[in-house]
Design a protein around this motif. Structure first.
Motif, short mmCIF file in Angstrom:
data_model
loop_
_atom_site.label_atom_id
_atom_site.label_comp_id
_atom_site.label_asym_id
_atom_site.label_seq_id
_atom_site.Cartn_x
_atom_site.Cartn_y
_atom_site.Cartn_z
N ALA A 21 59.03 81.14 3.30
CA ALA A 21 59.08 81.70 4.66
C ALA A 21 59.12 80.57 5.69
O ALA A 21 59.87 80.64 6.67
CB ALA A 21 57.86 82.60 4.88
N ASN A 46 59.14 91.80 8.67
CA ASN A 46 58.12 91.33 7.73
C ASN A 46 57.75 92.45 6.77
O ASN A 46 57.19 93.47 7.19
CB ASN A 46 56.89 90.85 8.52
N LYS A 98 65.84 80.25 13.45
CA LYS A 98 64.99 80.41 14.65
C LYS A 98 65.47 81.54 15.57
O LYS A 98 64.70 82.18 16.24
CB LYS A 98 64.97 79.10 15.45
N ARG A 110 61.18 88.92 5.39
CA ARG A 110 60.08 88.12 4.85
C ARG A 110 59.26 88.95 3.87
O ARG A 110 59.02 90.14 4.10
CB ARG A 110 59.20 87.63 6.00
N VAL A 159 63.14 89.03 12.80
CA VAL A 159 62.38 88.97 11.55
C VAL A 159 61.81 90.34 11.21
O VAL A 159 61.22 91.00 12.07
CB VAL A 159 61.21 87.94 11.67
N LEU A 200 62.20 80.49 8.28
CA LEU A 200 61.91 80.75 9.69
C LEU A 200 62.38 79.58 10.56
O LEU A 200 62.87 79.76 11.67
CB LEU A 200 60.40 81.00 9.89
#
Ligand code: GUN
Ligand code: ZN
Length: 436
Positions: free
Chosen positions: A51, A65, A59, A11, A63, A55
């Motif tokens: 995002a 970030n 699922k 992300r 992730v 996301l």
């Protein structure tokens, strides 16, 4: 690794190209998302979007970030010499002197397999630290220099092209091969390495001045037998070199036509430099499908001249043009330094260079030159996840400039003018983060 762990979301901000900036307005070629994400599975990009969308789609994914880091494709450097890492910044009056005084003595040492291996490891780590995830690489005349290189690239799971330099004249005896051995050794290396894992082979006649007509003919024949490999060489770098090449090949109309006449042109050919081509040569290359590796830090260092991007595009509109470092005549591994120098070369001709054009040539353009633009060079579903994350405020000076920026183009322009290795926060190769 189970299915669950093989899916990762990165992300951050995202940057990709929806088309070439040279086909239409440059600014419109960029897709930028301020809160974006990339879904990766088994080393491939599965999806790119906001995002929120990604996301939801991923699922089950882990992730990472990256905050306001900019996620984009890794840089691609389609013209670079790995053995020359230790002669960067070695001065000579011109190209031929530089080859004789620094390059050939350095490459002679690669007779030693340990030296090759250590240099290949060092070189690849420099590439990764600078966000360069693919390259088309010149080795030395020694076949083991290619083996050592591909072994080091394979250990890092990198997508690299490389080739044994072929030269049978105008070099020290210990660096000369022959027409026959260049053919035999290159053929054996193709059979051993091309398409093995992510490796690609590039038939590599150094340049016309260091190859006899017989050698160029043998390598043209080899390429015909293996048309899916690349062919890389130097073309039209300095005026002095051009004069010497034309004298060595009497009866030929131009430097480009020499390569053409030996079957060393067309799709998959990567010609380094191409500074002094005539419009006739530019058109011939555009019609036949080769690519240009524009090496501006090298050109400035050697004093070769200033590549005229606009004129080259006018006379040869179909030729892909990519940015390359040409280490060790080139002075930096960093694509930011290369983009900056490309801007300065354009300026020399009274033009500018839009950051979309610079970033495209440093990624998609290189991938196109290597005929890998369906696999690398962009943030596109289906492509290999060779990605980098840029810190857009990597120095106090850049941060101060970026705070004043109006849009993403302005931000990218600041990076290409002031950025360096410090901007590369993370490098991912086939979806795995590298240790640096
Ligand atoms: N022309 C032939 N060999 C080379 C080389 O190694 N570097 C550069 N810049 N030009 C060349
Ligand atoms: Zn070069």
């Amino acid at each position: 690794m189970n299915k669950k762990n093989s899916r990762t979301i990165l992300r951050g901000q995202t940057l990709s190209f929806s088309r070439s900036p040279f086909e239409g307005d440059a600014a419109g070629s960029i897709d930028h998302c301020e809160d974006g994400a990339v879904l990766i599975e088994d080393g491939r990009i599965i999806a790119v979007g906001t995002a929120a969308e990604i996301l939801k789609q991923g699922k089950d994914a882990s992730v990472v970030n990256h905050g306001d880091g900019l996620i984009m494709a890794g840089f691609v450097d389609p013209h670079i010499h790995y053995p020359q890492v230790e002669i960067i910044g070695s001065h000579s009056p011109g190209l031929v002197e530089w080859l004789n005084q620094h390059t050939f003595p350095c490459e002679t040492k690669y007779d030693d397999a340990d030296i090759s291996r250590q240099a290949a490891e060092f070189f690849l780590d420099q590439c990764l630290a600078n966000g360069v995830t693919s390259a088309s690489v010149y080795c030395t005349v020694h076949p083991h220099s290619v083996t050592q290189f591909f072994e080091a690239a394979s250990q890092r799971n990198l997508c690299m092209a490389a080739g044994k330099v072929c030269m049978d004249r105008n070099a020290p005896t210990e660096l000369n091969d022959s027409a026959q051995s260049a053919y035999d050794d290159s053929k054996a290396l193709i059979e051993r390495w091309h398409g093995k894992g992510r490796n690609r082979y590039a038939i590599t006649p150094r340049f016309a001045l260091s190859s006899s007509p017989e050698q160029l003919e043998a390598l043209g024949a080899l390429w015909k037998e293996h048309p899916d490999v690349l062919m890389q060489t130097h073309l039209s770098e300095t005026q002095d070199e051009i004069a010497q090449v034309l004298a060595a090949f009497p009866g030929h109309k131009s430097y480009y036509e020499i390569y053409e006449s030996f079957g060393l042109s067309g799709p998959g050919a990567i010609f380094g430099h191409c500074i002094h081509l005539s419009d006739h040569e530019r058109k011939a290359m555009s019609d036949s499908g080769g690519a240009i590796a524009h090496c501006p830090t090298s050109n400035a260092f050697i004093g070769s001249g200033h590549f005229d991007l606009a004129a080259t595009r006018r006379a040869g509109p179909k030729t892909p043009i990519a940015l390359a470092s040409d280490i060790g005549a080139g002075t930096s591994f960093s694509p930011f330094a290369t983009m900056r120098a490309a801007f300065e070369a354009a300026r020399h001709h009274g033009n500018g260079l839009h950051p979309a054009e610079a970033f495209w040539m440093a990624t998609c353009g290189g991938a196109k030159a290597m005929r890998l633009d369906d696999r690398i060079g962009n943030l596109t579903p289906g492509m290999d996840a060779d990605l980098i994350v840029l810190d857009l405020k990597s120095t106090l000076l850049i941060a101060r400039r970026v705070e004043q920026a109006n849009d993403i183009h302005d931000v990218l322009f600041a990076q290409m003018i002031m950025g360096d290795e410090r901007a590369v926060k993370a490098t991912y190769v086939a979806g795995s983060r590298c240790r640096m």
